[in-house]
Write a protein that holds these residues in place. Structure first.
Motif, PDB file in Angstrom:
ATOM      1  N   THR A 373       2.583  -6.165   5.285  1.00  0.00           N
ATOM      2  CA  THR A 373       1.846  -6.752   6.392  1.00  0.00           C
ATOM      3  C   THR A 373       0.766  -5.780   6.881  1.00  0.00           C
ATOM      4  O   THR A 373       0.769  -4.599   6.529  1.00  0.00           O
ATOM      5  N   VAL A 374      -0.137  -6.281   7.722  1.00  0.00           N
ATOM      6  CA  VAL A 374      -1.200  -5.434   8.269  1.00  0.00           C
ATOM      7  C   VAL A 374      -0.597  -4.250   9.017  1.00  0.00           C
ATOM      8  O   VAL A 374      -1.039  -3.102   8.854  1.00  0.00           O
ATOM      9  N   GLU A 375       0.419  -4.509   9.842  1.00  0.00           N
ATOM     10  CA  GLU A 375       1.043  -3.434  10.600  1.00  0.00           C
ATOM     11  C   GLU A 375       1.725  -2.431   9.679  1.00  0.00           C
ATOM     12  O   GLU A 375       1.647  -1.205   9.883  1.00  0.00           O
ATOM     13  N   GLU A 376       2.384  -2.914   8.636  1.00  0.00           N
ATOM     14  CA  GLU A 376       3.021  -2.004   7.668  1.00  0.00           C
ATOM     15  C   GLU A 376       1.981  -1.183   6.922  1.00  0.00           C
ATOM     16  O   GLU A 376       2.234  -0.017   6.583  1.00  0.00           O
ATOM     17  N   CYS A 377       0.817  -1.766   6.648  1.00  0.00           N
ATOM     18  CA  CYS A 377      -0.258  -1.012   6.003  1.00  0.00           C
ATOM     19  C   CYS A 377      -0.696   0.159   6.885  1.00  0.00           C
ATOM     20  O   CYS A 377      -0.916   1.272   6.400  1.00  0.00           O
ATOM     21  N   ARG A 378      -0.805  -0.095   8.183  1.00  0.00           N
ATOM     22  CA  ARG A 378      -1.189   0.977   9.107  1.00  0.00           C
ATOM     23  C   ARG A 378      -0.128   2.076   9.136  1.00  0.00           C
ATOM     24  O   ARG A 378      -0.445   3.269   9.134  1.00  0.00           O
ATOM     25  N   GLU A 379       1.141   1.667   9.159  1.00  0.00           N
ATOM     26  CA  GLU A 379       2.230   2.649   9.141  1.00  0.00           C
ATOM     27  C   GLU A 379       2.194   3.462   7.855  1.00  0.00           C
ATOM     28  O   GLU A 379       2.338   4.694   7.872  1.00  0.00           O
ATOM     29  N   ALA A 380       1.988   2.772   6.744  1.00  0.00           N
ATOM     30  CA  ALA A 380       1.994   3.441   5.436  1.00  0.00           C
ATOM     31  C   ALA A 380       0.874   4.462   5.331  1.00  0.00           C
ATOM     32  O   ALA A 380       1.060   5.538   4.742  1.00  0.00           O
ATOM     33  N   VAL A 381      -0.293   4.153   5.891  1.00  0.00           N
ATOM     34  CA  VAL A 381      -1.431   5.073   5.838  1.00  0.00           C
ATOM     35  C   VAL A 381      -1.089   6.393   6.528  1.00  0.00           C
ATOM     36  O   VAL A 381      -1.436   7.476   6.030  1.00  0.00           O
ATOM     37  N   ASP A 382      -0.397   6.335   7.656  1.00  0.00           N
ATOM     38  CA  ASP A 382      -0.018   7.566   8.365  1.00  0.00           C
ATOM     39  C   ASP A 382       0.914   8.421   7.520  1.00  0.00           C
ATOM     40  O   ASP A 382       0.771   9.648   7.452  1.00  0.00           O
TER      41      ASP A 382
END
Length: 393
Positions: A373-382
């Motif tokens: 998901t979009v939110e998981e993508c943001r988490e993964a980037v960190d």
């Protein structure tokens, strides 16, 4: 068992899957950018159509499928590509695209004609082009796709003697795994060479509807004779588990394929066809999906630029084709990311099996699929940023 197929054992993903299982056992959260199976829900209209169509008595579907579905496909194709397809003679519903791609060589490769058994496809590639060829007794002819050529399969650079021995050419644009796109003039060039050499042109077009700027073309915009295209609702409409798509094109080839298909399969169940009819008749849900993939893409465009990884700019598909840091292979970098719960696909996973057997497969690339998901993508980037910084320690 066919010895060539038996020899094509899975190799890189075995260790990666083992490490992935170990991480799960340790409670590490997994961000899976490996398999191209996005998490976005299937549109409610599609789900409701399926539920309403489930019959009290279940019966076999026909090979040709429901007329209403073929008409919906014909209308969609004409609206999208400006090409009219005869619903009776030029379209067959399929169980997604994978099975149709796999079965196609079984119908059209004549094992009694060894002088016309080659099947050309680009590599890196979707593995089914090669596997279907091997099962059909054909001769795979993988051609290395080059970054400097836009990862386009260049038939004009293949020896005339090889082309004369070729029965089928597979092209796939927008491309899996690189995300590369092709112009209409490219299709014209490839089609001309195929016509000159009596080759069937097969165009895998499963990603034409996942685009961000220009609409990708279809091979059928340059002609019908000798062309068959393969489409699917898996990516366009988030229906991977429904297994529904279609093949279309040259009416003579479609008629031959329909005749052969009766020996090994039929269309999807009628209730899935009803859901597919709704999906092909609606563009609103597809536009919403494109916006979501665009948001995910923007996250990684910024991230990869910040950490200095080179990648092919994705104009279509939901894939990024990325070079590993200097001095590392794609597989090495993938293993490093796995320690942090980030799952990506090493480029070697998309080498043709024949390349692997002959020791000709190595890759500095890896692929990510914008599946979380979009939110998981943001988490993964960190998390990915920390993992990447660890390489410098």
């Amino acid at each position: 068992m066919n010895n060539l197929i038996k020899a094509l054992k899975p190799y890189p993903m075995e260790e990666l899957n083992r490490i992935k299982s170990q991480l799960k056992e340790k409670g590490v959260k997994i961000y899976d950018f490996g398999t191209g199976d996005p998490k976005e829900p299937t549109d409610p209209k599609i789900r409701e159509a399926l539920i309403k169509a489930v019959p009290e008595i279940s019966q076999y579907p026909s090979v040709s499928g429901r007329k209403e579905l073929r008409e919906a496909v014909s209308n969609w194709f004409e609206n999208r590509f400006g090409v009219h397809l005869d619903p009776e003679k030029e379209i067959i519903p399929s169980n997604g695209s994978k099975e149709a791609i796999f079965h196609f060589p079984l119908v059209f490769i004549d094992t009694d004609m060894p002088e016309k058994k080659k099947v050309i496809f680009g590599t890196p590639a979707y593995p089914v082009y090669e596997r279907g060829t091997l099962y059909a007794g054909g001769e795979p002819f993988p051609v290395k796709l080059k970054e400097e050529e836009g990862f386009l399969l260049r038939l004009e650079k293949i020896d005339k003697s090889v082309l004369e021995e070729t029965k089928i050419v597979w092209i796939n644009y927008p491309h899996n795994p690189t995300g590369a796109t092709a112009s209409l003039s490219y299709f014209e060039d490839v089609y001309g060479i195929c016509r000159e050499n009596g080759i069937i042109l097969c165009s895998d077009e499963c990603y034409t509807e996942i685009y961000f700027d220009k609409k990708p073309p279809s091979a059928l915009q340059v002609g019908k004779e000798g062309i068959v295209v393969f489409h699917s609702l898996s990516k366009r409409s988030g229906m991977t588990g429904y297994r529904t798509g279609f093949i279309a094109g040259d009416p003579q080839l479609i008629a031959e394929y329909r005749k052969g298909r009766a020996s090994f399969g039929v269309a999807t169940p009628d209730f899935i066809q009803k859901a597919a009819e709704v999906a092909w008749s609606d563009e609103e849900h597809v536009e919403k999906r494109r916006k979501i993939f665009s948001e995910k893409r923007d996250i990684f465009l910024k991230f990869f630029s910040e950490i200095g990884l080179d990648f092919l700019y994705p104009e279509a598909t939901f894939y990024f084709w990325i070079k590993a840091p200097q001095g590392m292979s794609g597989e090495e970098y993938a293993k490093h990311l796995l320690r942090y719960g980030i799952v990506v696909s090493p480029g070697v996973n998309f080498c043709a099996g024949m390349e692997v057997l002959e020791g000709r497969c190595s890759s500095e690339y890896f692929r990510i699929a914008l599946v979380p998901t979009v939110e998981e993508c943001r988490e993964a980037v960190d998390i990915w940023k920390k993992a990447h910084e660890e390489l410098r320690i």
